[in-house]
Design an enzyme around this catalytic site. Sequence first.
Site, short mmCIF file in Angstrom:
data_model
loop_
_atom_site.label_atom_id
_atom_site.label_comp_id
_atom_site.label_asym_id
_atom_site.label_seq_id
_atom_site.Cartn_x
_atom_site.Cartn_y
_atom_site.Cartn_z
N HIS A 13 -5.83 -2.79 2.11
CA HIS A 13 -4.13 -2.88 2.14
C HIS A 13 -3.85 -3.83 1.00
O HIS A 13 -4.23 -4.83 1.06
CB HIS A 13 -4.04 -3.78 3.21
CG HIS A 13 -2.56 -3.67 3.74
ND1 HIS A 13 -1.81 -3.43 4.79
CD2 HIS A 13 -1.59 -4.39 2.70
CE1 HIS A 13 -0.41 -3.60 4.79
NE2 HIS A 13 -0.32 -4.23 3.29
N HIS A 15 -0.48 -4.46 -2.27
CA HIS A 15 0.85 -4.18 -2.93
C HIS A 15 0.34 -4.50 -4.35
O HIS A 15 0.22 -5.57 -4.71
CB HIS A 15 2.03 -5.01 -2.40
CG HIS A 15 2.13 -4.97 -1.02
ND1 HIS A 15 2.98 -3.97 -0.57
CD2 HIS A 15 1.42 -5.53 0.04
CE1 HIS A 15 3.16 -4.06 0.93
NE2 HIS A 15 2.19 -4.89 1.29
N ARG A 17 2.80 -3.12 -6.80
CA ARG A 17 4.39 -2.84 -7.51
C ARG A 17 4.04 -1.89 -8.56
O ARG A 17 2.92 -0.93 -8.91
CB ARG A 17 4.43 -4.15 -7.97
CG ARG A 17 4.41 -5.29 -6.99
CD ARG A 17 5.29 -5.20 -5.47
NE ARG A 17 5.06 -6.47 -4.89
CZ ARG A 17 5.08 -6.56 -3.54
NH1 ARG A 17 5.51 -5.39 -2.77
NH2 ARG A 17 5.37 -7.60 -2.86
N LYS A 99 2.19 5.07 5.95
CA LYS A 99 2.74 3.96 6.27
C LYS A 99 3.74 3.95 7.21
O LYS A 99 4.96 4.44 6.68
CB LYS A 99 2.73 2.88 5.13
CG LYS A 99 3.17 1.33 5.49
CD LYS A 99 1.95 0.68 6.09
CE LYS A 99 2.51 -0.65 6.43
NZ LYS A 99 2.35 -1.75 5.62
N HIS A 136 2.85 -1.52 10.07
CA HIS A 136 3.43 -2.68 10.04
C HIS A 136 3.82 -3.13 11.32
O HIS A 136 4.99 -2.69 11.62
CB HIS A 136 4.44 -3.06 9.10
CG HIS A 136 5.00 -4.53 8.92
ND1 HIS A 136 4.62 -5.20 7.72
CD2 HIS A 136 5.58 -5.32 10.09
CE1 HIS A 136 5.21 -6.52 8.23
NE2 HIS A 136 5.66 -6.44 9.44
N HIS A 174 -2.87 -6.15 8.67
CA HIS A 174 -2.77 -7.59 8.98
C HIS A 174 -2.52 -8.26 10.03
O HIS A 174 -1.37 -8.58 10.36
CB HIS A 174 -1.56 -8.09 7.91
CG HIS A 174 -0.35 -7.11 7.53
ND1 HIS A 174 0.59 -7.04 8.76
CD2 HIS A 174 0.11 -6.55 6.65
CE1 HIS A 174 1.49 -6.35 8.35
NE2 HIS A 174 1.37 -5.96 7.24
N LEU A 219 4.65 -11.99 5.72
CA LEU A 219 4.98 -11.27 7.17
C LEU A 219 3.71 -10.22 7.49
O LEU A 219 3.55 -9.44 6.62
CB LEU A 219 6.38 -10.45 7.05
CG LEU A 219 7.60 -11.56 7.02
CD1 LEU A 219 8.85 -10.70 6.85
CD2 LEU A 219 7.73 -12.28 8.26
N ASP A 247 -3.67 -7.63 1.76
CA ASP A 247 -2.12 -7.69 1.81
C ASP A 247 -1.51 -8.35 0.55
O ASP A 247 -0.39 -9.05 0.85
CB ASP A 247 -1.59 -8.31 3.04
CG ASP A 247 0.01 -7.83 3.16
OD1 ASP A 247 0.20 -7.01 2.45
OD2 ASP A 247 0.48 -8.45 4.15
N HIS A 251 4.98 -11.49 -5.72
CA HIS A 251 6.72 -11.67 -6.07
C HIS A 251 6.69 -12.65 -7.20
O HIS A 251 5.89 -13.81 -7.28
CB HIS A 251 7.40 -12.19 -4.92
CG HIS A 251 7.45 -11.33 -3.48
ND1 HIS A 251 8.32 -10.46 -3.51
CD2 HIS A 251 6.63 -11.32 -2.68
CE1 HIS A 251 8.10 -9.41 -2.49
NE2 HIS A 251 6.99 -10.06 -1.83
N ALA A 263 8.80 -12.68 0.92
CA ALA A 263 7.64 -12.90 1.92
C ALA A 263 6.26 -12.05 1.15
O ALA A 263 6.55 -11.00 0.69
CB ALA A 263 7.83 -11.91 3.15
O1 DOR Z 1 4.24 -10.57 3.57
C1 DOR Z 1 4.60 -9.57 3.15
N1 DOR Z 1 4.71 -8.98 2.11
N2 DOR Z 1 4.41 -8.67 3.95
C2 DOR Z 1 4.53 -7.35 4.07
O2 DOR Z 1 4.64 -6.65 5.02
C3 DOR Z 1 5.19 -6.68 2.89
C4 DOR Z 1 4.59 -7.50 1.43
C5 DOR Z 1 5.50 -7.20 0.45
O3 DOR Z 1 5.46 -6.08 -0.05
O4 DOR Z 1 5.91 -8.17 -0.41
ZN ZN Z 2 1.54 -5.23 3.07
#
Ligand code: DOR
Ligand code: ZN
Length: 343
Positions: A13, A15, A17, A99, A136, A174, A219, A247, A251, A263
């Site tokens: 899992h 991200h 981007r 998802k 989620h 998560h 999150l 996860d 950012h 988050a």
């Molecule tokens: O903290 C999180 N960030 N939880 C998520 O479910 C998505 C993720 C994000 O894409 O930044």
């Molecule tokens: Zn995630």
Amino acid sequence: MKTITLTRPDDWHIHVRNGAVLKTVLPHTARQFARAIIMPNLKPPVTTVAQALVYREEILQAIPDGMDFTPLMTLYLTAATSTEEIKKAAECSFVHAVKLYPAGATTNSDAGVGNIPAIYPLLAALERYGLPLLVHGEVTDEGCDIFDRERVFIERHLSDIAKNFPALRIVLEHVTTSEAVQFVESANTNIAATITPQHLLFNRNALLAGGIRPHHYCLPILKREQHRLALVAAATSGNPKFFLGTDSAPHLTALKETACGCAGCFSAPAALELYAEAFEKVGALDKLEGFASFYGADFYRLPRNSGSVTLAKSEWQIPAVCGEDDVAITPLKAGETLSWKLL
Ligand code: DOR
Ligand code: ZN
């Protein structure tokens, strides 16, 4: 020097981007993991096989020369997803799951699902075509306390989904609570869970340790110590229902360190080392390989990796920041010293 060698692990899992952020973050993951399940919550979201193919190509272009890494793509489920698209996804070689984001639950989830029972025909299609559903698991109603949202989602939605679709493979992503651990443990073998490094290492006090800590905000949010202990017990139990999913959710630092910060914890630069710390703390390093390298592959019905990685007991410092000025991203535990280092 003390070392541990594991079969090459996967991240089930993540991200990564797109654009400049992708180029900054992907090398960290490709260095450690052979494969990763790529989350589809881009702007706009990856909702079709055709879009997943384009996104996969962009990821492949961002892999540094000489690194061997395979992105495992996913589709973002919406109320408008068709059963034909699900069939197409199941039949193609590079989409491995779909998802479910409850609308409004997290970053870029606006296009997610508002009415969960209304998408039961799509869940039936996933069950029929053998494509896993990644969840989620948080309710979104304002009235529900943020620390209760996972537990309530399981009670209100996931129990019914599991009952109605017993052959559907589901990953509750998560997990953060003892209730989630219990749900997964007592469910049939089609239901599994990923666990992040931050939820193994921190409880909710870490959000407010001497001041607000935006880099610990993700999150589902960090929970009480009793929940962290349940997660550590699950991850180190050797139960194949629990496997590694960072996860890692980058950012820009400027978008975390602000009045309304995003988050997500960017754990990729030290992912495996962070898990090693968590496992070592409870004397369970012998359980790390199953969690990191075997159980996820088995659940996704993919071959286990060949090759290995070695971690050495050797101190190093996580960088204060990754990326150039306009893509500066602060990693989880930035500037802190870790005791395990991937060789
Ligand atoms: O903290 C999180 N960030 N939880 C998520 O479910 C998505 C993720 C994000 O894409 O930044
Ligand atoms: Zn995630």
